[in-house]
Design a protein around this motif. Structure first.
Motif, PDB file in Angstrom:
ATOM      1  N   THR A  26       0.867  -1.175   0.000  1.00 26.40           N
ATOM      2  CA  THR A  26       0.000   0.000   0.000  1.00 26.40           C
ATOM      3  C   THR A  26       0.902   1.222   0.000  1.00 26.40           C
ATOM      4  O   THR A  26       1.712   1.415   0.909  1.00 26.40           O
ATOM      5  CB  THR A  26      -0.928   0.022   1.230  1.00 26.40           C
ATOM      6  OG1 THR A  26      -1.680  -1.193   1.249  1.00 26.40           O
ATOM      7  CG2 THR A  26      -1.870   1.202   1.174  1.00 26.40           C
ATOM      8  N   GLY A  29      -1.385   7.597  -0.850  1.00 28.11           N
ATOM      9  CA  GLY A  29      -2.532   7.832  -1.721  1.00 28.11           C
ATOM     10  C   GLY A  29      -3.379   6.583  -1.878  1.00 28.11           C
ATOM     11  O   GLY A  29      -4.246   6.511  -2.734  1.00 28.11           O
ATOM     12  N   SER A  30      -3.095   5.544  -1.082  1.00 29.91           N
ATOM     13  CA  SER A  30      -3.849   4.287  -1.074  1.00 29.91           C
ATOM     14  C   SER A  30      -3.726   3.466  -2.352  1.00 29.91           C
ATOM     15  O   SER A  30      -4.585   2.645  -2.648  1.00 29.91           O
ATOM     16  CB  SER A  30      -5.331   4.549  -0.759  1.00 29.91           C
ATOM     17  OG  SER A  30      -5.439   5.159   0.501  1.00 29.91           O
ATOM     18  N   THR A  31      -2.670   3.689  -3.117  1.00 34.10           N
ATOM     19  CA  THR A  31      -2.408   2.872  -4.301  1.00 34.10           C
ATOM     20  C   THR A  31      -1.965   1.486  -3.844  1.00 34.10           C
ATOM     21  O   THR A  31      -1.165   1.363  -2.929  1.00 34.10           O
ATOM     22  CB  THR A  31      -1.303   3.519  -5.170  1.00 34.10           C
ATOM     23  OG1 THR A  31      -1.720   4.825  -5.544  1.00 34.10           O
ATOM     24  CG2 THR A  31      -1.012   2.696  -6.402  1.00 34.10           C
ATOM     25  N   ILE A  32      -2.480   0.450  -4.488  1.00 27.47           N
ATOM     26  CA  ILE A  32      -2.158  -0.930  -4.129  1.00 27.47           C
ATOM     27  C   ILE A  32      -1.356  -1.567  -5.261  1.00 27.47           C
ATOM     28  O   ILE A  32      -1.692  -1.413  -6.436  1.00 27.47           O
ATOM     29  CB  ILE A  32      -3.444  -1.759  -3.908  1.00 27.47           C
ATOM     30  CG1 ILE A  32      -4.332  -1.136  -2.837  1.00 27.47           C
ATOM     31  CG2 ILE A  32      -3.114  -3.209  -3.600  1.00 27.47           C
ATOM     32  CD1 ILE A  32      -3.805  -1.230  -1.434  1.00 27.47           C
ATOM     33  N   GLN A  33      -0.285  -2.283  -4.892  1.00 27.55           N
ATOM     34  CA  GLN A  33       0.475  -3.100  -5.841  1.00 27.55           C
ATOM     35  C   GLN A  33       0.671  -4.468  -5.217  1.00 27.55           C
ATOM     36  O   GLN A  33       0.733  -4.591  -3.999  1.00 27.55           O
ATOM     37  CB  GLN A  33       1.826  -2.466  -6.160  1.00 27.55           C
ATOM     38  CG  GLN A  33       1.729  -1.205  -6.973  1.00 27.55           C
ATOM     39  CD  GLN A  33       3.094  -0.703  -7.427  1.00 27.55           C
ATOM     40  OE1 GLN A  33       4.078  -1.421  -7.395  1.00 27.55           O
ATOM     41  NE2 GLN A  33       3.141   0.536  -7.837  1.00 27.55           N
ATOM     42  N   ARG A  47       6.005  10.981  -4.288  1.00 29.88           N
ATOM     43  CA  ARG A  47       6.052   9.591  -3.817  1.00 29.88           C
ATOM     44  C   ARG A  47       6.456   9.478  -2.349  1.00 29.88           C
ATOM     45  O   ARG A  47       6.500   8.394  -1.796  1.00 29.88           O
ATOM     46  CB  ARG A  47       7.027   8.768  -4.657  1.00 29.88           C
ATOM     47  CG  ARG A  47       6.615   8.619  -6.088  1.00 29.88           C
ATOM     48  CD  ARG A  47       5.396   7.741  -6.208  1.00 29.88           C
ATOM     49  NE  ARG A  47       5.283   7.274  -7.572  1.00 29.88           N
ATOM     50  CZ  ARG A  47       4.706   6.159  -7.926  1.00 29.88           C
ATOM     51  NH1 ARG A  47       4.154   5.403  -7.015  1.00 29.88           N
ATOM     52  NH2 ARG A  47       4.631   5.814  -9.175  1.00 29.88           N
ATOM     53  N   TYR A  51       4.672   3.748   3.423  1.00 31.10           N
ATOM     54  CA  TYR A  51       4.460   2.553   2.624  1.00 31.10           C
ATOM     55  C   TYR A  51       4.230   1.380   3.574  1.00 31.10           C
ATOM     56  O   TYR A  51       4.864   1.295   4.624  1.00 31.10           O
ATOM     57  CB  TYR A  51       5.688   2.249   1.761  1.00 31.10           C
ATOM     58  CG  TYR A  51       5.870   3.210   0.617  1.00 31.10           C
ATOM     59  CD1 TYR A  51       5.730   2.799  -0.693  1.00 31.10           C
ATOM     60  CD2 TYR A  51       6.200   4.551   0.837  1.00 31.10           C
ATOM     61  CE1 TYR A  51       5.901   3.675  -1.758  1.00 31.10           C
ATOM     62  CE2 TYR A  51       6.375   5.443  -0.211  1.00 31.10           C
ATOM     63  CZ  TYR A  51       6.227   4.993  -1.506  1.00 31.10           C
ATOM     64  OH  TYR A  51       6.393   5.866  -2.549  1.00 31.10           O
TER      65      TYR A  51
END
Length: 89
Positions: A26, A29-33, A47, A51
């Motif tokens: 995570t 900005g709550s982006t998930i990979q 960035r 994390y």
């Protein structure tokens, strides 16, 4: 800390039984990979932030109840910027 414009590469290694575990990153900005590795090229100040990595797997023993095992790690990334000043006379 990383320098603006550089590449950030992190790989998580874990052992689990049963294998393989699931990796979820995570980002700010709550982006998930997903996946054991996280790579960000041409890193920018946007960035920066916190994390989190969550690693988990599940198993169902014969005649038993399903179990989930988890582990997590959190780190803060700071992106360093070079400032340039130009003086014109």
């Amino acid at each position: 800390m990383v320098t603006r414009g550089s590449t950030l590469s992190i790989t998580c290694k874990s052992t689990s039984n049963p294998s393989p575990p699931t990796y979820t990153w995570t980002l700010p900005g709550s982006t998930i990979q997903t996946g054991a590795s996280l790579s960000i090229t041409d890193i920018q100040p946007s960035r920066s932030g916190q994390y989190q990595l969550l690693v988990w797997n599940s198993m169902t023993p014969t005649g038993g109840t399903s179990r989930i095992g988890t582990s997590d790690a959190t780190f803060t990334l700071d992106v360093l910027c070079m400032l340039s000043f130009y003086y014109n006379r």
